[in-house]
Design a protein around this motif. Structure first.
Motif: not given
Length: 298
Positions: A166-168, A174-175, A184-189, A256-258
């Motif tokens: 989750v994130a605000a 932005l994701t 994968g996690p690279e998109a969360l950099d 928050v958003v999944a």
């Protein structure tokens, strides 16, 4: 055969240590050692192999424990029944992570207070610390996600909880979920990480289950209470992995958003741990049973 010697023997067999058994029995370590030697002399056989760290039972020791322990537990159960009949109250000492105790365990046990049960809690985020306390007799019952091993503990699965990334809304905007699935996690950099420990236990579990990888990031905010993690995420501090039950309301309100909804969401299993034989204590067995029944609805 002296029941006191058998009681000490079973305690050592379960604890795997003269020192630990002495603490549980309220005896000195030399007294425990002396009692075990007396029992070995009476039987004419060694009951334990002495090791650098603790003891391990011989075949004779294992056989004796298998025969004696159920009867000693039954005697303890009889004594506890008499104690309850006399109206003597007992205090239940439990330990576990603060958010799970506060939001799950204590509400489930609250009705027992009206029946005369006393409760004392230790809010311990670290599972090893809680289990060490259980082994030392400081706690009666521990809730943990680390399943303990060894004869000293009896462990029951309690429930599974789903983990959510989750994130605000600001960070979620932005994701791109499709990019997250592809890269994968690279998109969360660039998104800060909020966690309960520097080792990133929940992020690591989620990354392994969903992305088949290990995180290469560090936490920006570390706070040892998942409720505080949730509030940091809600306030925009970054992303986190949270149990769904803990963030369900915030998700429903859009606070928050999944970031991703995988087909097979990662799960974390909770366990109830007690010292082997202690469920003969009526107040502990009652709380243990109540938690198992309550968890069916969690």
């Amino acid at each position: 055969m002296d029941l006191a010697l058998l009681r000490t023997f079973v305690a050592v067999h379960r604890a795997g240590s003269f020192t630990r058994a002495a603490a549980l029995l309220g005896l000195s370590q030399p007294a425990v050692t002396s009692q075990i030697r007396t029992l070995e002399r009476q039987l004419g056989r060694p009951l334990f192999h002495r090791r650098a760290r603790g003891v391990t039972p011989t075949a004779v020791g294992d056989e004796l424990a298998h025969k004696a322990a159920p009867h000693l537990d039954a005697l303890l159960r009889i004594a506890e029944t008499e104690r309850e009949a006399s109206g003597t109250s007992r205090t239940l000492h439990l330990a576990g992570p603060p958010e799970f105790l506060c939001l799950r365990v204590l509400p489930a046990l609250a009705p027992l207070v009206g029946q005369g049960q006393n409760l004392r809690t230790a809010l311990a985020p670290d599972a090893r610390e809680s289990l060490d306390g259980l082994a030392a007799g400081q706690h009666d019952l521990v809730v943990t996600t680390s399943r303990p091993r060894g004869a000293l503990f009896t462990t029951s699965p309690l429930c599974d909880e789903e983990l959510v990334l989750v994130a605000a809304p600001y960070w979620a905007a932005l994701t791109d979920p499709a990019e997250l699935r592809a890269k994968g996690p690279e998109a969360l950099d660039g998104i800060p990480v909020v966690e309960i420990h520097e080792s990133l236990p929940l992020v690591t579990r989620y990354w392994a289950a969903v992305f088949d990888s290990v995180p290469d990031c560090a936490a920006t905010v570390v706070v040892p209470d998942l409720r505080a993690v949730r509030e940091c995420v809600r306030a925009g501090a970054g992303l986190a992995v949270l149990p769904r039950y803990l963030c369900r309301d915030a998700l429903d309100r859009g606070e928050v958003v999944a970031l991703l909804e995988p087909a097979l969401p990662p799960l974390r299993t909770w366990f109830l741990a007690v010292r082997t034989g202690s469920l003969a204590l009526a107040h502990l067995a009652r709380a243990h049973d109540r938690l198992l029944r309550a968890a069916a609805l969690w």
